[in-house]
Design a protein around this motif. Sequence first.
Motif, PDB file in Angstrom:
ATOM      1  N   MET A   1     -18.681  14.030  31.004  1.00 18.08           N
ATOM      2  CA  MET A   1     -17.274  13.728  31.144  1.00 18.08           C
ATOM      3  C   MET A   1     -16.682  13.484  29.763  1.00 18.08           C
ATOM      4  O   MET A   1     -17.246  12.767  28.959  1.00 18.08           O
ATOM      5  N   ARG A   2     -15.544  14.079  29.481  1.00 18.12           N
ATOM      6  CA  ARG A   2     -14.888  13.876  28.192  1.00 18.12           C
ATOM      7  C   ARG A   2     -14.197  12.512  28.186  1.00 18.12           C
ATOM      8  O   ARG A   2     -13.776  12.020  29.221  1.00 18.12           O
ATOM      9  N   PRO A   3     -14.071  11.899  27.015  1.00 21.58           N
ATOM     10  CA  PRO A   3     -13.488  10.560  26.954  1.00 21.58           C
ATOM     11  C   PRO A   3     -11.982  10.572  27.175  1.00 21.58           C
ATOM     12  O   PRO A   3     -11.304  11.550  26.896  1.00 21.58           O
ATOM     13  N   ILE A   4     -11.476   9.476  27.689  1.00 15.15           N
ATOM     14  CA  ILE A   4     -10.034   9.261  27.736  1.00 15.15           C
ATOM     15  C   ILE A   4      -9.639   8.818  26.345  1.00 15.15           C
ATOM     16  O   ILE A   4     -10.299   7.988  25.731  1.00 15.15           O
ATOM     17  N   LYS A   5      -8.576   9.375  25.816  1.00 18.71           N
ATOM     18  CA  LYS A   5      -8.151   9.029  24.472  1.00 18.71           C
ATOM     19  C   LYS A   5      -6.808   8.325  24.534  1.00 18.71           C
ATOM     20  O   LYS A   5      -5.933   8.703  25.278  1.00 18.71           O
ATOM     21  N   LEU A   6      -6.687   7.324  23.757  1.00 20.97           N
ATOM     22  CA  LEU A   6      -5.443   6.566  23.691  1.00 20.97           C
ATOM     23  C   LEU A   6      -4.897   6.659  22.284  1.00 20.97           C
ATOM     24  O   LEU A   6      -5.635   6.520  21.335  1.00 20.97           O
ATOM     25  N   ILE A   7      -3.614   6.881  22.197  1.00 22.09           N
ATOM     26  CA  ILE A   7      -2.980   6.762  20.887  1.00 22.09           C
ATOM     27  C   ILE A   7      -1.943   5.670  21.028  1.00 22.09           C
ATOM     28  O   ILE A   7      -1.166   5.653  21.952  1.00 22.09           O
ATOM     29  N   VAL A   8      -2.001   4.750  20.154  1.00 23.95           N
ATOM     30  CA  VAL A   8      -1.109   3.631  20.237  1.00 23.95           C
ATOM     31  C   VAL A   8      -0.412   3.511  18.906  1.00 23.95           C
ATOM     32  O   VAL A   8      -1.048   3.329  17.897  1.00 23.95           O
ATOM     33  N   LEU A   9       0.864   3.643  18.932  1.00 24.06           N
ATOM     34  CA  LEU A   9       1.614   3.596  17.699  1.00 24.06           C
ATOM     35  C   LEU A   9       2.383   2.282  17.693  1.00 24.06           C
ATOM     36  O   LEU A   9       3.248   2.086  18.514  1.00 24.06           O
ATOM     37  N   LEU A  10       2.019   1.364  16.809  1.00 27.96           N
ATOM     38  CA  LEU A  10       2.639   0.046  16.829  1.00 27.96           C
ATOM     39  C   LEU A  10       3.901   0.118  16.013  1.00 27.96           C
ATOM     40  O   LEU A  10       3.849   0.181  14.816  1.00 27.96           O
ATOM     41  N   CYS A  11       4.875  -0.011  16.506  1.00 31.49           N
ATOM     42  CA  CYS A  11       6.197   0.495  16.480  1.00 31.49           C
ATOM     43  C   CYS A  11       5.895   1.443  17.562  1.00 31.49           C
ATOM     44  O   CYS A  11       6.606   1.949  18.256  1.00 31.49           O
ATOM     45  N   VAL A  12       4.482   1.281  17.447  1.00 30.63           N
ATOM     46  CA  VAL A  12       3.924   2.011  18.540  1.00 30.63           C
ATOM     47  C   VAL A  12       2.600   1.341  18.974  1.00 30.63           C
ATOM     48  O   VAL A  12       1.803   1.043  18.267  1.00 30.63           O
ATOM     49  N   GLY A  91     -12.749  -0.830  35.333  1.00 30.45           N
ATOM     50  CA  GLY A  91     -14.136  -0.945  34.919  1.00 30.45           C
ATOM     51  C   GLY A  91     -14.902   0.367  34.968  1.00 30.45           C
ATOM     52  O   GLY A  91     -16.075   0.405  34.647  1.00 30.45           O
ATOM     53  N   LEU A  92     -14.247   1.466  35.378  1.00 26.98           N
ATOM     54  CA  LEU A  92     -14.941   2.742  35.533  1.00 26.98           C
ATOM     55  C   LEU A  92     -14.771   3.688  34.356  1.00 26.98           C
ATOM     56  O   LEU A  92     -15.290   4.793  34.380  1.00 26.98           O
ATOM     57  N   LEU A  93     -14.059   3.280  33.330  1.00 28.39           N
ATOM     58  CA  LEU A  93     -13.838   4.158  32.180  1.00 28.39           C
ATOM     59  C   LEU A  93     -15.089   4.193  31.305  1.00 28.39           C
ATOM     60  O   LEU A  93     -15.614   3.160  30.910  1.00 28.39           O
ATOM     61  N   SER A  94     -15.541   5.388  30.981  1.00 31.05           N
ATOM     62  CA  SER A  94     -16.777   5.512  30.217  1.00 31.05           C
ATOM     63  C   SER A  94     -16.569   5.498  28.712  1.00 31.05           C
ATOM     64  O   SER A  94     -17.441   5.101  27.964  1.00 31.05           O
ATOM     65  N   ASN A  95     -15.393   5.933  28.257  1.00 30.80           N
ATOM     66  CA  ASN A  95     -15.140   5.977  26.817  1.00 30.80           C
ATOM     67  C   ASN A  95     -13.635   5.931  26.573  1.00 30.80           C
ATOM     68  O   ASN A  95     -12.919   6.846  26.962  1.00 30.80           O
ATOM     69  N   VAL A  96     -13.182   4.877  25.947  1.00 33.65           N
ATOM     70  CA  VAL A  96     -11.771   4.719  25.605  1.00 33.65           C
ATOM     71  C   VAL A  96     -11.685   4.521  24.103  1.00 33.65           C
ATOM     72  O   VAL A  96     -12.369   3.668  23.545  1.00 33.65           O
ATOM     73  N   GLN A  97     -10.864   5.323  23.446  1.00 35.13           N
ATOM     74  CA  GLN A  97     -10.644   5.188  22.013  1.00 35.13           C
ATOM     75  C   GLN A  97      -9.235   4.667  21.817  1.00 35.13           C
ATOM     76  O   GLN A  97      -8.291   5.195  22.393  1.00 35.13           O
ATOM     77  N   ALA A 111     -13.288   1.276  20.032  1.00 36.56           N
ATOM     78  CA  ALA A 111     -13.846   2.043  21.141  1.00 36.56           C
ATOM     79  C   ALA A 111     -14.381   1.067  22.176  1.00 36.56           C
ATOM     80  O   ALA A 111     -14.890  -0.006  21.837  1.00 36.56           O
ATOM     81  N   ALA A 112     -14.244   1.432  23.447  1.00 30.82           N
ATOM     82  CA  ALA A 112     -14.729   0.598  24.544  1.00 30.82           C
ATOM     83  C   ALA A 112     -15.099   1.512  25.707  1.00 30.82           C
ATOM     84  O   ALA A 112     -14.776   2.696  25.706  1.00 30.82           O
ATOM     85  N   GLY A 113     -15.750   0.951  26.703  1.00 28.31           N
ATOM     86  CA  GLY A 113     -16.106   1.704  27.899  1.00 28.31           C
ATOM     87  C   GLY A 113     -17.576   1.581  28.225  1.00 28.31           C
ATOM     88  O   GLY A 113     -18.354   1.030  27.446  1.00 28.31           O
ATOM     89  N   ASN A 114     -17.938   2.111  29.378  1.00 24.68           N
ATOM     90  CA  ASN A 114     -19.321   2.013  29.863  1.00 24.68           C
ATOM     91  C   ASN A 114     -20.334   2.728  28.980  1.00 24.68           C
ATOM     92  O   ASN A 114     -21.500   2.367  28.967  1.00 24.68           O
ATOM     93  N   ASN A 115     -19.913   3.759  28.249  1.00 27.47           N
ATOM     94  CA  ASN A 115     -20.845   4.515  27.407  1.00 27.47           C
ATOM     95  C   ASN A 115     -20.848   4.066  25.954  1.00 27.47           C
ATOM     96  O   ASN A 115     -21.478   4.685  25.114  1.00 27.47           O
TER      97      ASN A 115
END
Length: 120
Positions: A1-12, A91-97, A111-115
């Motif tokens: 499974m490919r990771p879920i990716k997050l982009i957070v821009l502070l202002c974003v 709690g089911l996300l394996s890889n969050v960036q 990085a966080a997640g089950n993997n």
Amino acid sequence: MRPIKLIVLLCVLLSNTALGLSHEVSLAGRWQFIPDNNLSLDQVRNMESAWQQSKWQAPNFGYDANPYWFRIRFKSGEVPEESWVFWIHNGLLSNVQFYVFQQGILTSKQAAGNNIPVSQ
């Protein structure tokens, strides 16, 4: 499974709240997303017109193996400068960036997640 990716821009800046030491910031109705399609961080940051506004209080794509990029923009001073917590209620996300940008500069990558080993 490919990771879920997050982009957070502070202002974003995933879930319903970002918790500062002294207050809570609601993220409801502020989510934007892009399906991944093997995009790099730099490509996603340069795709302003591709971001879609989420119609949910918190993003929900069900059980989807496809990764997504998410972002939330914050106004200056809206999130405390001191320590804060970004709480993901899944709690089911394996890889969050998780990336934080301030004034266009990457200031944090987590990085966080089950993997992901706890030590990262």
